[in-house]
Design a protein around this motif. Sequence first.
Motif, PDB file in Angstrom:
ATOM      1  N   VAL A  90      39.375  26.318  39.531  1.00 38.77           N
ATOM      2  CA  VAL A  90      40.522  25.388  39.460  1.00 38.77           C
ATOM      3  C   VAL A  90      40.890  24.806  40.835  1.00 38.77           C
ATOM      4  CG1 VAL A  90      41.459  26.522  37.409  1.00 38.77           C
ATOM      5  CG2 VAL A  90      42.303  27.224  39.649  1.00 38.77           C
ATOM      6  N   ASN A  91      40.047  25.118  41.834  1.00 44.03           N
ATOM      7  CA  ASN A  91      40.272  24.597  43.204  1.00 44.03           C
ATOM      8  C   ASN A  91      41.645  24.963  43.764  1.00 44.03           C
ATOM      9  OD1 ASN A  91      37.746  23.324  43.660  1.00 44.03           O
ATOM     10  ND2 ASN A  91      38.378  21.645  42.317  1.00 44.03           N
ATOM     11  N   LYS A  92      42.033  26.219  43.530  1.00 43.88           N
ATOM     12  CA  LYS A  92      43.287  26.726  44.100  1.00 43.88           C
ATOM     13  C   LYS A  92      43.011  28.062  44.772  1.00 43.88           C
ATOM     14  CE  LYS A  92      47.134  24.614  41.728  1.00 43.88           C
ATOM     15  NZ  LYS A  92      48.457  24.847  41.149  1.00 43.88           N
ATOM     16  N   GLN A  93      43.591  28.254  45.921  1.00 49.84           N
ATOM     17  CA  GLN A  93      43.419  29.520  46.623  1.00 49.84           C
ATOM     18  C   GLN A  93      44.096  30.633  45.833  1.00 49.84           C
ATOM     19  OE1 GLN A  93      41.765  30.089  49.713  1.00 49.84           O
ATOM     20  NE2 GLN A  93      42.098  32.212  49.146  1.00 49.84           N
ATOM     21  N   ALA A  94      43.317  31.585  45.346  1.00 55.90           N
ATOM     22  CA  ALA A  94      43.890  32.705  44.583  1.00 55.90           C
ATOM     23  C   ALA A  94      44.629  33.638  45.536  1.00 55.90           C
ATOM     24  CB  ALA A  94      42.784  33.453  43.860  1.00 55.90           C
ATOM     25  N   LYS A  95      45.883  33.917  45.215  1.00 54.60           N
ATOM     26  CA  LYS A  95      46.694  34.799  46.061  1.00 54.60           C
ATOM     27  C   LYS A  95      46.743  36.180  45.417  1.00 54.60           C
ATOM     28  CE  LYS A  95      49.484  30.719  47.027  1.00 54.60           C
ATOM     29  NZ  LYS A  95      50.635  29.987  46.478  1.00 54.60           N
TER      30      LYS A  95
ATOM     31  N   SER B 245      39.547  35.593  41.787  1.00 53.56           N
ATOM     32  CA  SER B 245      38.907  34.726  42.795  1.00 53.56           C
ATOM     33  C   SER B 245      38.026  33.664  42.138  1.00 53.56           C
ATOM     34  CB  SER B 245      38.074  35.559  43.774  1.00 53.56           C
ATOM     35  OG  SER B 245      38.901  36.445  44.487  1.00 53.56           O
ATOM     36  N   ILE B 246      37.290  34.043  41.088  1.00 52.38           N
ATOM     37  CA  ILE B 246      36.441  33.088  40.359  1.00 52.38           C
ATOM     38  C   ILE B 246      37.310  31.990  39.738  1.00 52.38           C
ATOM     39  CG2 ILE B 246      34.944  32.800  38.321  1.00 52.38           C
ATOM     40  CD1 ILE B 246      33.838  35.639  38.952  1.00 52.38           C
TER      41      ILE B 246
ATOM     42  N   SER C  16      46.455  29.232  38.233  1.00 52.69           N
ATOM     43  CA  SER C  16      46.629  27.780  38.109  1.00 52.69           C
ATOM     44  C   SER C  16      48.050  27.340  38.487  1.00 52.69           C
ATOM     45  CB  SER C  16      46.294  27.314  36.693  1.00 52.69           C
ATOM     46  OG  SER C  16      47.130  27.943  35.742  1.00 52.69           O
ATOM     47  N   LYS C  17      49.033  28.240  38.305  1.00 56.26           N
ATOM     48  CA  LYS C  17      50.418  27.905  38.670  1.00 56.26           C
ATOM     49  C   LYS C  17      50.753  28.323  40.100  1.00 56.26           C
ATOM     50  CE  LYS C  17      51.992  28.326  33.892  1.00 56.26           C
ATOM     51  NZ  LYS C  17      52.618  29.226  32.901  1.00 56.26           N
ATOM     52  N   GLY C  18      49.756  28.878  40.790  1.00 57.75           N
ATOM     53  CA  GLY C  18      49.983  29.287  42.176  1.00 57.75           C
ATOM     54  C   GLY C  18      50.796  30.569  42.315  1.00 57.75           C
ATOM     55  N   ILE C  19      50.923  31.324  41.211  1.00 52.97           N
ATOM     56  CA  ILE C  19      51.680  32.588  41.251  1.00 52.97           C
ATOM     57  C   ILE C  19      50.781  33.670  41.842  1.00 52.97           C
ATOM     58  CG2 ILE C  19      52.892  34.335  39.856  1.00 52.97           C
ATOM     59  CD1 ILE C  19      53.180  32.107  37.676  1.00 52.97           C
ATOM     60  N   PRO C  20      51.259  34.440  42.813  1.00 57.65           N
ATOM     61  CA  PRO C  20      50.429  35.523  43.369  1.00 57.65           C
ATOM     62  C   PRO C  20      50.077  36.557  42.293  1.00 57.65           C
ATOM     63  CG  PRO C  20      52.328  35.087  44.777  1.00 57.65           C
ATOM     64  CD  PRO C  20      52.561  34.327  43.497  1.00 57.65           C
ATOM     65  N   TYR C  21      48.833  37.005  42.291  1.00 57.53           N
ATOM     66  CA  TYR C  21      48.401  38.063  41.385  1.00 57.53           C
ATOM     67  C   TYR C  21      48.814  39.394  42.018  1.00 57.53           C
ATOM     68  CZ  TYR C  21      45.309  41.212  38.798  1.00 57.53           C
ATOM     69  OH  TYR C  21      44.807  42.255  38.045  1.00 57.53           O
ATOM     70  N   PRO C  22      49.727  40.138  41.370  1.00 56.51           N
ATOM     71  CA  PRO C  22      50.353  41.277  42.063  1.00 56.51           C
ATOM     72  C   PRO C  22      49.620  42.619  41.969  1.00 56.51           C
ATOM     73  CG  PRO C  22      51.464  40.872  39.987  1.00 56.51           C
ATOM     74  CD  PRO C  22      50.351  39.875  40.067  1.00 56.51           C
ATOM     75  N   PHE C  23      48.454  42.657  41.309  1.00 54.77           N
ATOM     76  CA  PHE C  23      47.819  43.942  41.015  1.00 54.77           C
ATOM     77  C   PHE C  23      46.603  44.215  41.900  1.00 54.77           C
ATOM     78  CE2 PHE C  23      49.158  42.319  36.626  1.00 54.77           C
ATOM     79  CZ  PHE C  23      50.488  42.704  36.827  1.00 54.77           C
ATOM     80  N   GLY C  24      46.619  43.687  43.103  1.00 54.68           N
ATOM     81  CA  GLY C  24      45.491  43.831  44.021  1.00 54.68           C
ATOM     82  C   GLY C  24      45.155  45.269  44.380  1.00 54.68           C
ATOM     83  N   LYS C  25      46.128  46.172  44.244  1.00 57.05           N
ATOM     84  CA  LYS C  25      45.915  47.595  44.571  1.00 57.05           C
ATOM     85  C   LYS C  25      44.999  48.294  43.552  1.00 57.05           C
ATOM     86  CE  LYS C  25      48.682  49.167  48.073  1.00 57.05           C
ATOM     87  NZ  LYS C  25      48.151  49.978  49.173  1.00 57.05           N
ATOM     88  N   PHE C  26      44.896  47.701  42.371  1.00 54.30           N
ATOM     89  CA  PHE C  26      44.085  48.323  41.317  1.00 54.30           C
ATOM     90  C   PHE C  26      42.630  47.888  41.484  1.00 54.30           C
ATOM     91  CE2 PHE C  26      48.373  48.260  39.688  1.00 54.30           C
ATOM     92  CZ  PHE C  26      48.499  49.415  38.922  1.00 54.30           C
ATOM     93  N   GLU C  27      41.757  48.843  41.828  1.00 60.78           N
ATOM     94  CA  GLU C  27      40.313  48.552  41.948  1.00 60.78           C
ATOM     95  C   GLU C  27      39.624  48.992  40.664  1.00 60.78           C
ATOM     96  OE1 GLU C  27      38.167  47.012  43.914  1.00 60.78           O
ATOM     97  OE2 GLU C  27      39.862  46.241  45.057  1.00 60.78           O
ATOM     98  N   ASN C  28      38.927  48.087  40.035  1.00 61.43           N
ATOM     99  CA  ASN C  28      38.291  48.450  38.765  1.00 61.43           C
ATOM    100  C   ASN C  28      36.976  47.697  38.577  1.00 61.43           C
ATOM    101  OD1 ASN C  28      39.382  45.867  38.358  1.00 61.43           O
ATOM    102  ND2 ASN C  28      39.727  46.237  36.199  1.00 61.43           N
ATOM    103  N   LYS C  29      36.243  48.064  37.544  1.00 61.45           N
ATOM    104  CA  LYS C  29      35.005  47.371  37.167  1.00 61.45           C
ATOM    105  C   LYS C  29      35.032  47.177  35.654  1.00 61.45           C
ATOM    106  CE  LYS C  29      32.262  46.817  40.807  1.00 61.45           C
ATOM    107  NZ  LYS C  29      31.708  45.506  41.173  1.00 61.45           N
ATOM    108  N   ARG C  30      34.827  45.930  35.216  1.00 60.38           N
ATOM    109  CA  ARG C  30      34.881  45.611  33.787  1.00 60.38           C
ATOM    110  C   ARG C  30      33.650  44.830  33.359  1.00 60.38           C
ATOM    111  NH1 ARG C  30      39.735  45.290  30.162  1.00 60.38           N
ATOM    112  NH2 ARG C  30      37.887  45.005  28.887  1.00 60.38           N
TER     113      ARG C  30
ATOM    114  N   ASN D 194      43.740  34.433  29.714  1.00 59.29           N
ATOM    115  CA  ASN D 194      44.826  33.457  29.747  1.00 59.29           C
ATOM    116  C   ASN D 194      45.892  33.809  30.774  1.00 59.29           C
ATOM    117  OD1 ASN D 194      46.187  31.175  28.967  1.00 59.29           O
ATOM    118  ND2 ASN D 194      47.186  32.139  27.222  1.00 59.29           N
ATOM    119  N   LEU D 195      46.272  35.109  30.813  1.00 58.07           N
ATOM    120  CA  LEU D 195      47.318  35.544  31.749  1.00 58.07           C
ATOM    121  C   LEU D 195      46.866  35.356  33.190  1.00 58.07           C
ATOM    122  CD1 LEU D 195      50.113  36.906  32.099  1.00 58.07           C
ATOM    123  CD2 LEU D 195      48.933  39.100  32.109  1.00 58.07           C
ATOM    124  N   LEU D 196      45.613  35.729  33.469  1.00 59.72           N
ATOM    125  CA  LEU D 196      45.073  35.559  34.823  1.00 59.72           C
ATOM    126  C   LEU D 196      45.001  34.077  35.190  1.00 59.72           C
ATOM    127  CD1 LEU D 196      42.092  38.087  34.801  1.00 59.72           C
ATOM    128  CD2 LEU D 196      44.346  38.409  35.806  1.00 59.72           C
TER     129      LEU D 196
END
Length: 307
Positions: free
Chosen positions: A237-242, A231-232, A176-190, A169-171
């Motif tokens: 939602v047809n919005k460029q993920a930032k 990115s998925i 969907s609101k066009g807010i940049p996702y700020p945690f790009g520095k964190f590389e992980n696998k889930r 939901n948070l992601l």
Amino acid sequence: MNTNLHIITGHKGFVGLNLVKYLKNQQKEIKGVSRKPSKNELSYKTLSLEVFKTSKSCIHLAGKAHDLKKTSDDSEYYKVNTELTKLLFDKFLQSDCEVFIYMSSVKAAADEVAGVLTEEVIPNPVTVYGKSKLAAENYILSKEIPKNKRVYILRPCMIHGPNNKGNLNLLYSFVSKGIPYPFGKFENKRSFVSVENLCFVINELIDNKNITSGIYNIADDESLSTNQLVSIIGDVVNKQAKIVNVPKGLVKLIAKGGDVLPLPINSERLQKLTENYEVSNLKIKKAMQKNLPLSAEKGLQKTIASF
């Protein structure tokens, strides 16, 4: 015994509703068990030995979920997750019912994963939720299983599906609101598991007598990074993920602030979004000798499209 009748506890929950629909599509009859039963349902008090004797399987989904707000009393977890399981399992052993499926959790094995989690790991849960699930597992494993019965302990990782937002939901709200996702520095696998894949596995366990009793991790085939997930969501939602690479130290500082202030992110949420938690599904796939119907990406796309 009715070889087409199946008991499901917790059938009104997210997994339960999906499973009832899935099994009915497979022409199976369902007897739902609930704390507050409506017409044609059973309560735990009316779930007698006679009902077990007339059923092929018992799928025990009911449980107390992990409380992120930490308002629950510890004893509640053991009352629901451990003691109720013991009660049901004892009735199963006394009856002609063939199959018992207990919905445990990967959290019964480990809260943090180094590498990839397999069924061979020595369980070391940290939370009372994980400990109460493990206590139920240990009770089941302590009993001798008659030759004509099969018992499965399932440890799913994070389950998702249409209309169940959970931690996605948070992601979703970021993208969907066009807010940049700020945690790009964190590389992980889930690892994730779609509810459709989980239902597919449960149906196979009921029908396939060649699958040996035991503990099985349940996960989709591929693990994904949170950045891939963002990115998925953007694609669906047809919005460029930032995705923004804010320094990790600053992110952790803000998350600590969220532990005391009503911010959208706190330490626990940050951990869930950015931790590594890879789960192997090789054991269950080898046992079924079948592939899962949905890829991780396809399953997530279906979930996100429902929001």
